[in-house]
Motif scaffolding. Structure first.
Motif, PDB file in Angstrom:
ATOM      1  N   GLU A 112      -2.989   4.548  -4.127  1.00  0.00           N
ATOM      2  CA  GLU A 112      -3.395   5.622  -3.058  1.00  0.00           C
ATOM      3  C   GLU A 112      -2.811   5.269  -1.601  1.00  0.00           C
ATOM      4  OE1 GLU A 112      -6.472   8.766  -4.940  1.00  0.00           O
ATOM      5  OE2 GLU A 112      -7.071   6.656  -4.560  1.00  0.00           O
ATOM      6  N   LEU A 113      -3.403   4.072  -1.139  1.00  0.00           N
ATOM      7  CA  LEU A 113      -3.048   3.715   0.114  1.00  0.00           C
ATOM      8  C   LEU A 113      -1.839   3.359   0.114  1.00  0.00           C
ATOM      9  CD1 LEU A 113      -6.356   1.270   0.569  1.00  0.00           C
ATOM     10  CD2 LEU A 113      -5.848   3.536   1.415  1.00  0.00           C
ATOM     11  N   MET A 114      -1.117   2.881  -0.509  1.00  0.00           N
ATOM     12  CA  MET A 114       0.432   2.500  -0.666  1.00  0.00           C
ATOM     13  C   MET A 114       1.085   3.629  -0.386  1.00  0.00           C
ATOM     14  SD  MET A 114       1.354  -0.925  -0.869  1.00  0.00           S
ATOM     15  CE  MET A 114       3.070  -0.623  -1.681  1.00  0.00           C
ATOM     16  N   GLN A 115       0.867   4.728  -1.066  1.00  0.00           N
ATOM     17  CA  GLN A 115       1.367   6.038  -1.015  1.00  0.00           C
ATOM     18  C   GLN A 115       1.568   6.687   0.212  1.00  0.00           C
ATOM     19  OE1 GLN A 115       0.537   8.709  -4.253  1.00  0.00           O
ATOM     20  NE2 GLN A 115       1.793  10.422  -3.224  1.00  0.00           N
ATOM     21  N   SER A 116       0.052   6.790   0.684  1.00  0.00           N
ATOM     22  CA  SER A 116      -0.059   7.191   2.044  1.00  0.00           C
ATOM     23  C   SER A 116       0.640   6.529   3.164  1.00  0.00           C
ATOM     24  CB  SER A 116      -1.526   7.382   2.556  1.00  0.00           C
ATOM     25  OG  SER A 116      -1.865   7.703   3.657  1.00  0.00           O
ATOM     26  N   LEU A 117       0.536   5.189   3.069  1.00  0.00           N
ATOM     27  CA  LEU A 117       1.338   4.343   4.036  1.00  0.00           C
ATOM     28  C   LEU A 117       2.639   4.635   4.178  1.00  0.00           C
ATOM     29  CD1 LEU A 117       0.455   2.463   6.299  1.00  0.00           C
ATOM     30  CD2 LEU A 117       0.767   0.433   4.894  1.00  0.00           C
ATOM     31  N   LEU A 154       5.617 -17.671   7.503  1.00  0.00           N
ATOM     32  CA  LEU A 154       4.466 -17.169   6.890  1.00  0.00           C
ATOM     33  C   LEU A 154       3.954 -16.238   7.781  1.00  0.00           C
ATOM     34  CD1 LEU A 154       2.181 -16.767   4.867  1.00  0.00           C
ATOM     35  CD2 LEU A 154       0.857 -18.630   5.967  1.00  0.00           C
ATOM     36  N   VAL A 155       3.787 -14.889   7.538  1.00  0.00           N
ATOM     37  CA  VAL A 155       3.178 -13.953   8.340  1.00  0.00           C
ATOM     38  C   VAL A 155       2.267 -13.257   7.588  1.00  0.00           C
ATOM     39  CG1 VAL A 155       3.462 -11.644   9.968  1.00  0.00           C
ATOM     40  CG2 VAL A 155       5.290 -13.577   9.697  1.00  0.00           C
ATOM     41  N   LEU A 156       0.927 -13.214   8.125  1.00  0.00           N
ATOM     42  CA  LEU A 156      -0.310 -12.378   7.306  1.00  0.00           C
ATOM     43  C   LEU A 156      -0.487 -11.134   8.042  1.00  0.00           C
ATOM     44  CD1 LEU A 156      -0.934 -15.376   7.286  1.00  0.00           C
ATOM     45  CD2 LEU A 156      -2.817 -14.649   6.126  1.00  0.00           C
ATOM     46  N   ILE A 157      -0.214  -9.833   7.524  1.00  0.00           N
ATOM     47  CA  ILE A 157      -0.485  -8.635   7.951  1.00  0.00           C
ATOM     48  C   ILE A 157      -1.521  -7.670   7.219  1.00  0.00           C
ATOM     49  CG2 ILE A 157       0.795  -6.532   8.775  1.00  0.00           C
ATOM     50  CD1 ILE A 157       3.495  -8.084   8.408  1.00  0.00           C
ATOM     51  N   GLN A 158      -2.288  -6.893   8.265  1.00  0.00           N
ATOM     52  CA  GLN A 158      -3.240  -6.006   7.692  1.00  0.00           C
ATOM     53  C   GLN A 158      -2.980  -4.724   8.439  1.00  0.00           C
ATOM     54  OE1 GLN A 158      -7.050  -7.459   8.312  1.00  0.00           O
ATOM     55  NE2 GLN A 158      -7.135  -8.936   6.982  1.00  0.00           N
ATOM     56  N   TYR A 159      -2.966  -3.750   7.460  1.00  0.00           N
ATOM     57  CA  TYR A 159      -2.829  -2.237   7.955  1.00  0.00           C
ATOM     58  C   TYR A 159      -4.252  -1.496   7.835  1.00  0.00           C
ATOM     59  CZ  TYR A 159       2.205  -3.335   7.155  1.00  0.00           C
ATOM     60  OH  TYR A 159       3.343  -3.948   7.206  1.00  0.00           O
ATOM     61  N   HIS A 160      -4.738  -1.142   8.784  1.00  0.00           N
ATOM     62  CA  HIS A 160      -6.161  -0.599   8.617  1.00  0.00           C
ATOM     63  C   HIS A 160      -5.510   1.109   9.025  1.00  0.00           C
ATOM     64  CE1 HIS A 160      -8.321  -4.061   9.943  1.00  0.00           C
ATOM     65  NE2 HIS A 160      -6.996  -4.664  10.052  1.00  0.00           N
ATOM     66  N   LEU A 161      -6.444   1.664   7.823  1.00  0.00           N
ATOM     67  CA  LEU A 161      -6.182   3.110   7.936  1.00  0.00           C
ATOM     68  C   LEU A 161      -7.694   3.684   7.919  1.00  0.00           C
ATOM     69  CD1 LEU A 161      -4.045   1.512   5.802  1.00  0.00           C
ATOM     70  CD2 LEU A 161      -3.604   3.976   5.056  1.00  0.00           C
ATOM     71  N   SER A 162      -7.494   5.042   8.725  1.00  0.00           N
ATOM     72  CA  SER A 162      -8.744   5.580   8.740  1.00  0.00           C
ATOM     73  C   SER A 162      -9.506   5.888   7.601  1.00  0.00           C
ATOM     74  CB  SER A 162      -8.225   7.064   9.671  1.00  0.00           C
ATOM     75  OG  SER A 162      -9.524   7.983   9.575  1.00  0.00           O
ATOM     76  N   GLY A 163     -10.810   5.940   7.779  1.00  0.00           N
ATOM     77  CA  GLY A 163     -11.491   6.139   6.282  1.00  0.00           C
ATOM     78  C   GLY A 163     -11.671   7.792   6.206  1.00  0.00           C
ATOM     79  N   GLU A 164     -11.476   8.501   7.208  1.00  0.00           N
ATOM     80  CA  GLU A 164     -11.420   9.884   6.747  1.00  0.00           C
ATOM     81  C   GLU A 164     -10.145  10.523   6.417  1.00  0.00           C
ATOM     82  OE1 GLU A 164     -14.336  12.093   9.577  1.00  0.00           O
ATOM     83  OE2 GLU A 164     -14.015  10.360  10.648  1.00  0.00           O
ATOM     84  N   THR A 165      -8.888  10.089   7.189  1.00  0.00           N
ATOM     85  CA  THR A 165      -7.822  10.714   7.102  1.00  0.00           C
ATOM     86  C   THR A 165      -6.628   9.674   6.248  1.00  0.00           C
ATOM     87  OG1 THR A 165      -6.989   9.893   9.242  1.00  0.00           O
ATOM     88  CG2 THR A 165      -7.962  12.159   9.153  1.00  0.00           C
ATOM     89  N   MET A 166      -6.904   8.697   6.242  1.00  0.00           N
ATOM     90  CA  MET A 166      -5.800   7.571   5.694  1.00  0.00           C
ATOM     91  C   MET A 166      -4.882   7.333   6.641  1.00  0.00           C
ATOM     92  SD  MET A 166      -6.165   7.479   1.533  1.00  0.00           S
ATOM     93  CE  MET A 166      -5.246   8.800   1.318  1.00  0.00           C
ATOM     94  N   ILE A 168      -8.379  -1.163   4.422  1.00  0.00           N
ATOM     95  CA  ILE A 168      -7.451  -2.394   4.856  1.00  0.00           C
ATOM     96  C   ILE A 168      -6.574  -2.552   3.507  1.00  0.00           C
ATOM     97  CG2 ILE A 168      -7.430  -4.638   6.070  1.00  0.00           C
ATOM     98  CD1 ILE A 168     -10.321  -4.385   6.776  1.00  0.00           C
ATOM     99  N   LEU A 169      -5.150  -2.482   4.067  1.00  0.00           N
ATOM    100  CA  LEU A 169      -4.236  -2.819   3.057  1.00  0.00           C
ATOM    101  C   LEU A 169      -3.498  -4.202   3.501  1.00  0.00           C
ATOM    102  CD1 LEU A 169      -3.379  -1.682   0.216  1.00  0.00           C
ATOM    103  CD2 LEU A 169      -1.415  -0.564   1.273  1.00  0.00           C
ATOM    104  N   SER A 170      -3.765  -5.359   2.818  1.00  0.00           N
ATOM    105  CA  SER A 170      -3.155  -6.526   3.475  1.00  0.00           C
ATOM    106  C   SER A 170      -1.876  -7.250   2.586  1.00  0.00           C
ATOM    107  CB  SER A 170      -4.361  -7.615   3.401  1.00  0.00           C
ATOM    108  OG  SER A 170      -3.862  -8.780   3.941  1.00  0.00           O
ATOM    109  N   THR A 171      -1.295  -8.226   3.045  1.00  0.00           N
ATOM    110  CA  THR A 171      -0.236  -8.970   2.408  1.00  0.00           C
ATOM    111  C   THR A 171      -0.664 -10.001   1.757  1.00  0.00           C
ATOM    112  OG1 THR A 171       0.251 -10.153   4.437  1.00  0.00           O
ATOM    113  CG2 THR A 171       1.509  -8.136   4.259  1.00  0.00           C
TER     114      THR A 171
END
Length: 278
Positions: free
Chosen positions: A44-49, A191-203, A168-171
């Motif tokens: 679901e998080l992947m689809q929203s992003l 090497l790059v570590l990436i985190q995508y932070h999404l709103s808890g209410e709206t994603m 939080i969706l992370s590599t």
């Protein structure tokens, strides 16, 4: 839209080319309104992003106010951007109501006219990769300006990291970050570590955090405001913090009126009497 790059090391790039830009929406819990965050799975998080990362228009035009603060120096200027998506963008840089330069970035080249020194730069992006020690590719600039999820691959594999008030969706898995904190992570050059932070209410995407262990550098991008133009969400205010061994740089971006799908000529004019910058 297919990503046009496979490797990102954005720290040096942003520090060296200071008109990088991006966007999205507010972050953090609303202090006035309590909510119970609904659990979401990785799919679901992947689809929203992925949906947020799509570009549904061909032309994008805006003037962006840029404030840069660091230990070494401070600067304030505005950057005019005229972009044809997936092709090229150009514009001018203004300080105190005076145009001090103009630029053009294509899929493989960068051109810059310095009106203060009466000279110009014309080089392939690969040339700047060698100078800055990082891969400089057109799609990275485009994602910054349009406020997309930098480096996101809809076909990639991401891990959800637990958080109480947002997603939080992370590599990489959480243990990779713990190893990094304790200097036990096996560091590869790219090497790059990436985190995508999404709103808890709206994603909606609220923040991007990147770690580049080989450079001992990190970047935090907070998407504070966005607005709707012609049915599309576009940037309005973004704060960026870049930390590395030499300095810590704060960049504030404020977007003025955004125009969507109003074609502009993407070009640069180099005066005949200008020589190449030394």
């Amino acid at each position: 839209m297919k990503k046009l790059y496979t490797k990102i090391t954005p720290i040096t790039l942003l520090f060296g080319l200071s008109f990088g830009m991006l966007s999205a929406c507010g972050t953090g819990k609303n202090a006035q309104t309590a909510f119970k965050m609904q659990k979401r799975n990785d799919k679901e998080l992947m689809q929203s992003l992925a949906e947020q990362d799509e570009i549904g228009y061909d032309f994008f035009t805006v003037r962006i106010g840029v404030d840069v603060t660091s230990e070494a120096q401070n600067a304030a200027f505005s950057c005019y951007v005229k972009m044809k998506v997936d092709s090229a963008f150009s514009g001018s840089i203004k300080k105190a109501n005076f145009v001090i330069g103009s630029y053009l970035i294509t899929q493989d080249s960068l051109f810059f006219v310095d009106k203060l020194k009466d000279c110009y730069i014309a080089q392939p992006l690969l040339y700047f990769s060698g100078m800055l020690g990082t891969d400089v590719e057109y799609a990275f600039f485009q994602d910054l300006i349009l406020g997309k999820a930098i480096g996101f691959d809809p076909d990639g594999k991401y891990k959800q990291i637990d958080s109480e008030d947002h997603f939080i969706l992370s590599t990489h898995k959480e243990r990779a970050y713990k190893k990094l904190e304790n200097d036990r992570l096996n560091i590869e050059e790219d090497l790059v570590l990436i985190q995508y932070h999404l709103s808890g209410e709206t994603m909606r995407l609220a923040k991007i955090e990147m770690e580049v262990p080989a450079d001992k550098a990190s970047i935090s991008i907070e998407y504070l405001e966005q607005k709707e133009v012609n049915g599309f969400m576009v940037p309005e205010e973004t704060h960026i913090k870049i930390s590395h061994l030499r300095d810590t740089v704060m960049i504030k971006l404020n977007y003025a009126t955004v125009k969507i799908n109003e074609p502009r000529r993407i070009q640069i004019k180099i005066p005949e009497d200008y020589n190449e910058c030394e």
